[in-house]
Design a protein around this motif. Structure first.
Motif, PDB file in Angstrom:
ATOM      1  N   ALA A  81       0.984  -1.751   0.201  1.00 62.69           N
ATOM      2  CA  ALA A  81       0.042   0.019   0.004  1.00 62.69           C
ATOM      3  C   ALA A  81       0.990   1.677  -0.043  1.00 62.69           C
ATOM      4  O   ALA A  81       0.116   2.692  -0.103  1.00 62.69           O
ATOM      5  N   ASN A  82       1.910   0.956   0.375  1.00 65.22           N
ATOM      6  CA  ASN A  82       3.030   2.719   0.488  1.00 65.22           C
ATOM      7  C   ASN A  82       3.325   2.954  -0.191  1.00 65.22           C
ATOM      8  O   ASN A  82       3.367   4.838  -0.725  1.00 65.22           O
ATOM      9  N   HIS A  83       3.546   2.463  -1.970  1.00 68.24           N
ATOM     10  CA  HIS A  83       3.963   2.773  -3.294  1.00 68.24           C
ATOM     11  C   HIS A  83       2.602   3.947  -3.430  1.00 68.24           C
ATOM     12  O   HIS A  83       2.601   5.202  -3.853  1.00 68.24           O
ATOM     13  N   GLU A  84       1.508   3.987  -3.380  1.00 66.90           N
ATOM     14  CA  GLU A  84      -0.076   3.652  -3.452  1.00 66.90           C
ATOM     15  C   GLU A  84      -0.524   4.822  -2.134  1.00 66.90           C
ATOM     16  O   GLU A  84      -1.055   6.547  -3.022  1.00 66.90           O
ATOM     17  N   GLU A  85       0.276   4.886  -1.586  1.00 65.97           N
ATOM     18  CA  GLU A  85      -0.881   5.574  -0.074  1.00 65.97           C
ATOM     19  C   GLU A  85      -0.222   7.297  -0.678  1.00 65.97           C
ATOM     20  O   GLU A  85      -0.170   8.552  -0.429  1.00 65.97           O
ATOM     21  N   PHE A  86       1.541   6.603  -1.372  1.00 64.76           N
ATOM     22  CA  PHE A  86       2.356   8.224  -0.634  1.00 64.76           C
ATOM     23  C   PHE A  86       2.860   8.596  -2.290  1.00 64.76           C
ATOM     24  O   PHE A  86       3.575  10.024  -2.167  1.00 64.76           O
ATOM     25  N   THR A  87       2.074   8.488  -3.173  1.00 62.11           N
ATOM     26  CA  THR A  87       2.579   9.282  -4.737  1.00 62.11           C
ATOM     27  C   THR A  87       1.162   9.251  -5.253  1.00 62.11           C
ATOM     28  O   THR A  87       0.319   8.656  -4.244  1.00 62.11           O
ATOM     29  N   GLN A  88       1.476  10.184  -6.233  1.00 59.03           N
ATOM     30  CA  GLN A  88      -0.508  10.286  -6.755  1.00 59.03           C
ATOM     31  C   GLN A  88       0.161   9.831  -8.541  1.00 59.03           C
ATOM     32  O   GLN A  88       1.238  10.418  -8.948  1.00 59.03           O
ATOM     33  N   TRP A  89      -0.702   8.979  -9.192  1.00 56.18           N
ATOM     34  CA  TRP A  89      -0.982   8.808 -10.237  1.00 56.18           C
ATOM     35  C   TRP A  89      -0.957   9.914 -11.370  1.00 56.18           C
ATOM     36  O   TRP A  89      -1.448  11.203 -11.759  1.00 56.18           O
ATOM     37  N   GLN A  90      -0.104  10.224 -12.417  1.00 61.24           N
ATOM     38  CA  GLN A  90       0.130  11.121 -13.783  1.00 61.24           C
ATOM     39  C   GLN A  90      -0.092  10.626 -14.678  1.00 61.24           C
ATOM     40  O   GLN A  90       0.940   9.161 -14.641  1.00 61.24           O
ATOM     41  N   TRP A  91      -0.528  11.018 -15.693  1.00 66.37           N
ATOM     42  CA  TRP A  91      -0.659  10.749 -17.324  1.00 66.37           C
ATOM     43  C   TRP A  91       0.414  10.845 -18.266  1.00 66.37           C
ATOM     44  O   TRP A  91       0.127  12.308 -18.098  1.00 66.37           O
ATOM     45  N   LEU A  92       1.485  10.339 -18.940  1.00 64.79           N
ATOM     46  CA  LEU A  92       2.091  11.110 -19.558  1.00 64.79           C
ATOM     47  C   LEU A  92       1.808  10.460 -21.157  1.00 64.79           C
ATOM     48  O   LEU A  92       1.935   9.180 -21.063  1.00 64.79           O
ATOM     49  N   THR A  93       1.798  11.152 -22.373  1.00 68.22           N
ATOM     50  CA  THR A  93       1.633  11.154 -23.458  1.00 68.22           C
ATOM     51  C   THR A  93       3.099  11.692 -24.587  1.00 68.22           C
ATOM     52  O   THR A  93       3.493  12.507 -23.471  1.00 68.22           O
ATOM     53  N   VAL A  94       3.628  11.138 -25.412  1.00 64.51           N
ATOM     54  CA  VAL A  94       4.172  11.087 -26.199  1.00 64.51           C
ATOM     55  C   VAL A  94       3.748  11.293 -27.576  1.00 64.51           C
ATOM     56  O   VAL A  94       3.908   9.396 -27.417  1.00 64.51           O
ATOM     57  N   LYS A  95       4.036  11.705 -28.441  1.00 66.21           N
ATOM     58  CA  LYS A  95       4.145  11.611 -30.159  1.00 66.21           C
ATOM     59  C   LYS A  95       5.333  12.243 -30.652  1.00 66.21           C
ATOM     60  O   LYS A  95       5.706  13.054 -30.190  1.00 66.21           O
ATOM     61  N   GLY A  96       5.750  11.480 -31.687  1.00 66.72           N
ATOM     62  CA  GLY A  96       6.595  11.752 -32.441  1.00 66.72           C
ATOM     63  C   GLY A  96       6.814  13.557 -32.980  1.00 66.72           C
ATOM     64  O   GLY A  96       7.792  13.763 -32.938  1.00 66.72           O
ATOM     65  N   ASP A  97       5.227  13.898 -33.327  1.00 68.92           N
ATOM     66  CA  ASP A  97       5.083  15.120 -33.932  1.00 68.92           C
ATOM     67  C   ASP A  97       3.827  15.316 -33.378  1.00 68.92           C
ATOM     68  O   ASP A  97       2.886  14.658 -32.744  1.00 68.92           O
ATOM     69  N   ALA A  98       3.838  16.948 -32.986  1.00 64.23           N
ATOM     70  CA  ALA A  98       1.883  16.936 -32.589  1.00 64.23           C
ATOM     71  C   ALA A  98       1.193  17.253 -34.148  1.00 64.23           C
ATOM     72  O   ALA A  98       2.006  17.638 -34.988  1.00 64.23           O
ATOM     73  N   PRO A  99      -0.326  16.695 -33.589  1.00 65.07           N
ATOM     74  CA  PRO A  99      -1.343  16.688 -34.414  1.00 65.07           C
ATOM     75  C   PRO A  99      -1.405  17.606 -34.984  1.00 65.07           C
ATOM     76  O   PRO A  99      -0.914  18.987 -34.358  1.00 65.07           O
ATOM     77  N   ALA A 100      -2.456  18.119 -36.110  1.00 64.57           N
ATOM     78  CA  ALA A 100      -3.013  18.925 -36.791  1.00 64.57           C
ATOM     79  C   ALA A 100      -4.326  18.870 -36.501  1.00 64.57           C
ATOM     80  O   ALA A 100      -4.928  18.610 -37.482  1.00 64.57           O
ATOM     81  N   TYR A 101      -4.728  19.416 -35.369  1.00 62.15           N
ATOM     82  CA  TYR A 101      -6.227  19.085 -34.987  1.00 62.15           C
ATOM     83  C   TYR A 101      -6.624  19.977 -36.455  1.00 62.15           C
ATOM     84  O   TYR A 101      -6.381  21.375 -36.273  1.00 62.15           O
ATOM     85  N   PRO A 102      -8.592  19.385 -36.631  1.00 61.96           N
ATOM     86  CA  PRO A 102      -8.425  20.883 -37.403  1.00 61.96           C
ATOM     87  C   PRO A 102      -9.484  21.307 -37.142  1.00 61.96           C
ATOM     88  O   PRO A 102     -10.198  22.664 -38.377  1.00 61.96           O
ATOM     89  N   LEU A 103      -9.453  21.840 -36.159  1.00 59.82           N
ATOM     90  CA  LEU A 103     -10.662  23.226 -35.432  1.00 59.82           C
ATOM     91  C   LEU A 103      -9.395  24.486 -35.669  1.00 59.82           C
ATOM     92  O   LEU A 103      -8.577  24.149 -35.286  1.00 59.82           O
TER      93      LEU A 103
END
Length: 487
Positions: free
Chosen positions: A465-487
């Motif tokens: 339980a210790n790792h869960e208790e004293f840390t928090q989740w972070q979501w990280l994504t990595v792309k080779g190039d930034a996408p060209a969004y249509p908006l």
């Protein structure tokens, strides 16, 4: 004093911020409960000192987490080795300041060292997972330190109940501000400070600041403190949880208990009495997991009660620093008076006094109350003293109802030669800790530890339980190039 590891001159009228500091703060006497002797004084922290330390810990935390994992792990291995080298000195302080017997103090020191050893493995543990994602994108979920952990620890197992939070919180990359109970600031705070100081923990990362309610309130409201880990009474825990929640802090509450040991009619009587004696009287009953109710099936009730009373009368009570005794002193007069009041009220409500019931100074006799019913104060109140509360029952279903008749939900145990029967009964109990063919006081460091209801907020500390208790989740994504969004 004989102690070369933590001499009085080092900590007297001081607190610890990575170095030993004095300040214009009021001091509190360090009192040996067995004798009333003053062992020294500690500087009490105020809100301003808490704020300074929280800021300093935050400033030190980022560079600590950025260090190579092996470098961080080495600090905990060194601290554990120092614990072995200075084992007797640490035991000495637990005996004198907390009233522990030598056996209890040695056990507490051993599991505190084990907590350091286990924490040494946390920096090298996997910090997350690779998640499924779309082609061309790497998606990760990783554990990150919270920042600064505020830890408020109690007097009863002062070293371990602080160390079990301090060590893993530091190991996964946090800074820590520890506020030990002012009654056990040396063995529950400065011993930890000294171990980490000698082990080479970077300065400013760990702060040990004894103090009262003002210091605790400052921790729960300080903007640099991301989480509060509190171990103590349910009443105080409710206030801490409310305050921490108001400031949107993560909070872990490890609180009180009214724990049942259920003795079924096929249990071995000698083993049942041995388990009950340990669960009720260890450290004078001043443990959150202490056996607060002995629920004994009617067929063996009278035999059990007589044997337990005989055992209680044989237990010696005295100064653990000068004699090999079974029970030491209670922590202070307030705790003694509470235990005595409950024993008196229990008798007035119809319980029978089978052994003990009185005290000399802070030395409370091993006490046995028989014939306790559900409406008796001893059935409902957490006594935190060496008092066995023995309750007869007829059926397994009644045992479940009696054990669950409480707002607490920490520990429970069932004794029976029929493991299947015991497990079936045990699975109906609303507790965070369940032991079949053992008593209620158990902790092995590597297990998740936590209660439900008034015993805690459903969190766990320890082991996996210790790792869960004293840390928090972070979501990280990595792309080779930034996408060209249509908006």
């Amino acid at each position: 004093m004989r102690d070369s590891f933590l001499p009085v001159g080092l900590w007297n009228q001081r607190y610890f911020t990575g170095r030993w500091e004095t300040g214009p703060l009021p001091t509190a006497a360090v009192i040996e409960p067995a004798t009333g002797e003053q062992l020294g004084q500690v500087a009490n922290a105020d809100a301003a000192r808490i704020a300074q330390s929280a800021q300093a810990a935050k400033d030190a935390q980022a560079s600590w987490f950025a260090r190579p994992y092996e470098e961080r792990a080495a600090v905990f291995r060194r601290a554990a080795q120092l614990g072995h080298e200075h084992f007797d000195d640490i035991v000495h302080w637990l005996v004198r300041e907390s009233g522990s017997t030598r056996a209890k103090a040695a056990f507490e020191t051993s599991i505190s060292i084990k907590a350091l050893q286990e924490s040494a493995a946390l920096p090298s543990r996997s910090q997350g997972e690779v998640l499924p994602s779309t082609p061309g994108r790497l998606s990760l979920a990783r554990r990150r330190p919270l920042g600064v952990i505020g830890i408020i620890s109690p007097f009863n197992f002062p070293l371990y109940l602080a160390m079990r939070a301090v060590a893993p919180a530091l190991a996964v990359g946090n800074g820590v501000v520890l506020k030990p109970d002012p009654r056990t600031a040396v063995c529950g705070g400065f011993v930890i400070a000294r171990l980490f100081e000698l082990a080479g923990l970077p300065e400013g990362l760990l702060h040990v600041l004894p103090g009262g309610a003002e210091a605790g309130a400052a921790l729960t409201s300080d903007p640099n403190v991301a989480m509060i880990q509190f171990t103590g009474s349910t009443g105080a825990g409710r206030k801490v949880g409310e305050a921490a929640g108001r400031h949107l802090k993560k909070v872990s509450l490890e609180l009180g208990g009214k724990n049942s040991l259920i003795v079924l009619d096929d249990a071995d009587l000698d083993l049942a009495v041995a388990n009950a004696t340990w669960g009720v009287y260890l450290h004078q009953g001043q443990i959150c997991m202490s056996t607060g109710r002995l629920l004994v099936q009617r067929g063996i009730y009278e035999q059990f009660l007589a044997r337990l009373a005989s055992k209680a009368k044989s237990l010696t009570v005295g100064d653990p620093a000068t004699a090999d005794v079974h029970l030491g002193p209670l922590i202070n007069a307030q705790q003694r008076d509470h235990a005595y009041r409950v024993v008196q009220a229990a008798q007035q409500a119809g319980a029978t006094l089978e052994a003990g019931g009185n005290f000399d100074g802070l030395f409370f006799q091993a006490t046995v109350l028989g014939g306790v019913t559900r409406d008796n104060p001893a059935f409902n109140e957490e006594i935190f003293g060496p008092v066995a509360v023995v309750v007869p029952f007829d059926t397994d279903e009644e045992a479940v109802a009696l054990a669950n008749d409480t707002e607490y939900g920490l520990s429970a145990a069932v004794l029976s030669q029929d493991v299947g029967r015991a497990l079936k009964l045990g699975e109906q109990l609303r507790v965070g800790l369940l032991h079949i063919n053992d008593q209620t006081v158990n902790d092995e460091v590597i297990n998740p530890f936590g209660g439900v209801g008034a015993s805690g907020n459903g969190t766990s500390i320890g082991g996996v339980a210790n790792h869960e208790e004293f840390t928090q989740w972070q979501w990280l994504t990595v792309k080779g190039d930034a996408p060209a969004y249509p908006l």
